[in-house]
Design an enzyme around this catalytic site. Structure first.
Site, PDB file in Angstrom:
ATOM      1  N   HIS A  27       9.707   3.327  39.236  1.00 15.24           N
ATOM      2  CA  HIS A  27      11.116   3.566  38.906  1.00 15.24           C
ATOM      3  C   HIS A  27      12.067   3.413  40.101  1.00 15.24           C
ATOM      4  CE1 HIS A  27      10.617   7.783  40.108  1.00 15.24           C
ATOM      5  NE2 HIS A  27      10.042   8.164  39.006  1.00 15.24           N
ATOM      6  N   HIS A  81       2.800  18.493  33.883  1.00 13.39           N
ATOM      7  CA  HIS A  81       4.058  17.750  34.057  1.00 13.39           C
ATOM      8  C   HIS A  81       4.131  16.675  32.974  1.00 13.39           C
ATOM      9  CE1 HIS A  81       7.372  15.674  35.748  1.00 13.39           C
ATOM     10  NE2 HIS A  81       6.774  14.995  36.701  1.00 13.39           N
ATOM     11  N   GLU A  83       6.031  13.937  32.748  1.00 11.93           N
ATOM     12  CA  GLU A  83       6.399  12.546  33.039  1.00 11.93           C
ATOM     13  C   GLU A  83       5.233  11.623  32.679  1.00 11.93           C
ATOM     14  OE1 GLU A  83       8.199  11.883  36.885  1.00 11.93           O
ATOM     15  OE2 GLU A  83       9.057   9.989  36.213  1.00 11.93           O
ATOM     16  N   ASP A  85       3.652   9.154  33.826  1.00 10.87           N
ATOM     17  CA  ASP A  85       2.535   8.765  34.694  1.00 10.87           C
ATOM     18  C   ASP A  85       1.400   9.797  34.627  1.00 10.87           C
ATOM     19  OD1 ASP A  85       4.553  10.304  35.924  1.00 10.87           O
ATOM     20  OD2 ASP A  85       3.914   9.754  37.928  1.00 10.87           O
ATOM     21  N   HIS A 147       8.554  18.007  39.813  1.00  9.36           N
ATOM     22  CA  HIS A 147       9.713  17.163  40.066  1.00  9.36           C
ATOM     23  C   HIS A 147      10.666  17.122  38.874  1.00  9.36           C
ATOM     24  CE1 HIS A 147      10.197  12.628  39.077  1.00  9.36           C
ATOM     25  NE2 HIS A 147      11.247  12.914  39.758  1.00  9.36           N
ATOM     26  N   ASP A 166       3.136  16.630  41.030  1.00 13.06           N
ATOM     27  CA  ASP A 166       3.787  15.711  41.983  1.00 13.06           C
ATOM     28  C   ASP A 166       3.865  16.266  43.417  1.00 13.06           C
ATOM     29  OD1 ASP A 166       4.318  13.598  40.261  1.00 13.06           O
ATOM     30  OD2 ASP A 166       6.281  14.361  39.684  1.00 13.06           O
ATOM     31  N   TYR A 194       7.305   9.762  50.026  1.00 14.01           N
ATOM     32  CA  TYR A 194       7.296  10.396  48.706  1.00 14.01           C
ATOM     33  C   TYR A 194       8.317  11.536  48.666  1.00 14.01           C
ATOM     34  CZ  TYR A 194       5.395  12.117  44.328  1.00 14.01           C
ATOM     35  OH  TYR A 194       5.257  12.509  43.030  1.00 14.01           O
ATOM     36  N   HIS A 227      -0.875  12.547  42.658  1.00 17.13           N
ATOM     37  CA  HIS A 227      -0.821  11.227  43.294  1.00 17.13           C
ATOM     38  C   HIS A 227      -1.436  11.338  44.685  1.00 17.13           C
ATOM     39  CE1 HIS A 227       2.012   9.593  40.333  1.00 17.13           C
ATOM     40  NE2 HIS A 227       2.811  10.615  40.530  1.00 17.13           N
TER      41      HIS A 227
HETATM   42 FE1  FEO Z   1       7.253  13.272  38.194  1.00 17.03          FE
HETATM   43 FE2  FEO Z   1       4.317  11.636  39.088  1.00 17.03          FE
HETATM   44  O1  FEO Z   1       5.703  12.227  37.957  1.00 17.03           O
END
Ligand code: FEO
Length: 401
Positions: A27, A81, A83, A85, A147, A166, A194, A227
């Site tokens: 993104h 989370h 999101e 991903d 996040h 995250d 990051y 991640h």
């Molecule tokens: Fe806020 Fe890795 O997603």
């Protein structure tokens, strides 16, 4: 038959995620080193999956789980989370596994419903609530805006593992799964990038998080983000880096960001750089057709000054400069000084527009905007050098980065 293997983290916990070696645009963030989508399998009496992966990697995740246990034996799924991903393969996993229970924060339940219209029966867990896995226990901590509003941590008490989604993560694809298998420089660079691009605007929430973690007496032995590598050796190190970044204290460093049409604004940038350097300020010069906006954000993480140059094109700021300033504004920089410069042919609106944008993001202007008509002569370049010196004077006394 499983094709992919899980990686053992402790006797009872496995990494079952996926490595995305080739993603370069996350993104708008340039993920030069790819990323990972981490999911974790807790082999407790109640077998529990913590998070899933981006949807195209779902079958890979199930294959890694199969190397440990039949996925149909998973009892609980935790969604830390919403999101995509991390929850992109959640609905498919629920359908494949048919777990007894699925857990998310109260805002997580709402966000999952807004993503997967029709998802049912996700159980809302409260801040500080714990669930019993039989021989193990997981406590949940809301981490709003780290996040997204729904974000939460899950702490596996008996193993001391903090599943931090995250937070404390980085976009880094690697065959290694643990921090002690990777080089310090790479870890620090990717963790900083990051933080600068994802978490910086939420630094106040990071500060609150540390207060909360201390109040709860949480001392994780391992931090397992969604991640990048799992922290098992440098836990204190990454916590201290986050504290420093969240403090947002400017350093004696200036970032010159610019673009150029026929080289005039480039000449000005170089002269400003020399003025700064002469006074002992660390300088990073970034030409926007070579440097990506997310690398600019990384360089600004510890900077005390942002100096922006734009030529005027059709009465406007140059498009790449507009792009980077819109991006940086969203990251809500604090405590910086700055200046605007650039060349023009006949009208020269761009530098004024740059100044307005800098002021709009609370960058304090040190000098009047500096313009060159067409090609800068020795006099203009001398003024550029003085601009650099003036900015350096404002940074003098700040710690070096
Ligand atoms: Fe806020 Fe890795 O997603």
């Amino acid at each position: 038959m499983n094709v992919y293997d899980a990686t053992r983290i402790t006797d009872n916990v496995y990494w079952v995620g996926a490595v995305d070696w080739s993603v370069r645009d996350f993104h708008g963030y340039l993920t030069s080193n790819g990323t990972t989508y981490n999911a974790y399998l807790v082999m407790a009496d109640k077998v529990t999956l913590v998070d899933t992966v981006k949807r195209p990697y779902g079958k890979e995740m199930l294959s890694r789980i199969s190397s440990v246990i039949d996925p149909g034996k998973i009892d609980y799924i935790i969604s830390n989370h919403a999101e995509m991903d991390h929850s992109g393969y959640l609905l498919d996993t629920i359908e494949a596994v048919k777990p007894e229970k699925v857990f998310a924060s109260s805002l997580g339940v709402k966000a999952l419903r807004e993503h997967f219209h029709g998802i049912k029966d996700v159980i809302e867990v409260k801040d500080g609530e714990a669930i019993d896995l039989g021989n193990r226990h997981i406590t949940f901590y809301e981490t709003k805006m780290l996040h997204w509003p729904d974000s939460m941590f899950s702490f596996l008490q008996e193993d001391g593992i903090l599943f931090s989604q995250d937070a404390f993560g980085m976009h880094l694809a690697s065959s290694e799964r643990f921090d002690d298998e990777l080089r310090d420089y790479l870890l620090e660079h990717e963790a900083a990038k990051y933080y600068a691009n994802i978490l910086l605007p939420f630094s106040n929430f990071v500060n609150k998080l540390f207060a909360k973690v201390e109040a709860a007496g949480l001392e994780p032995a391992i931090i397992a983000p969604d991640h990048g590598p799992i922290w098992r050796k440098r836990v204190e190190w990454i916590l201290e880096l986050y504290k420093a970044w969240a403090a947002r204290e400017p350093k004696n460093k200036a970032v010159i960001v610019y673009d150029t049409m026929w080289g005039s604004t480039d000449l000005m940038a170089r002269a400003i750089c020399d003025g700064l350097k002469e006074q002992g300020t660390r300088v990073k010069v970034m030409k926007l057709r070579s440097d990506h906006r997310s690398d600019v954000a990384t360089e600004l993480l510890e900077a005390g000054a942002l100096i922006v140059g734009s030529p005027t094109i059709n009465g406007n700021i140059f498009p790449t400069v507009a792009d980077v300033l819109a991006y940086i504004r969203g990251l809500k920089p604090v405590g910086m000084v700055g200046a605007a410069f650039g060349s023009y042919g006949w009208s020269g609106e761009a530098t004024k527009q740059v100044e307005e944008l800098l002021e709009g993001m609370n960058v304090e202007l040190v000098t009047e905007r500096l313009q060159s008509k067409y090609v800068p002569d020795g006099g203009v370049l001398s003024e550029c050098r003085k601009l650099g010196q003036a900015v350096a004077a404002r940074l003098s006394g700040l710690p070096m980065p």
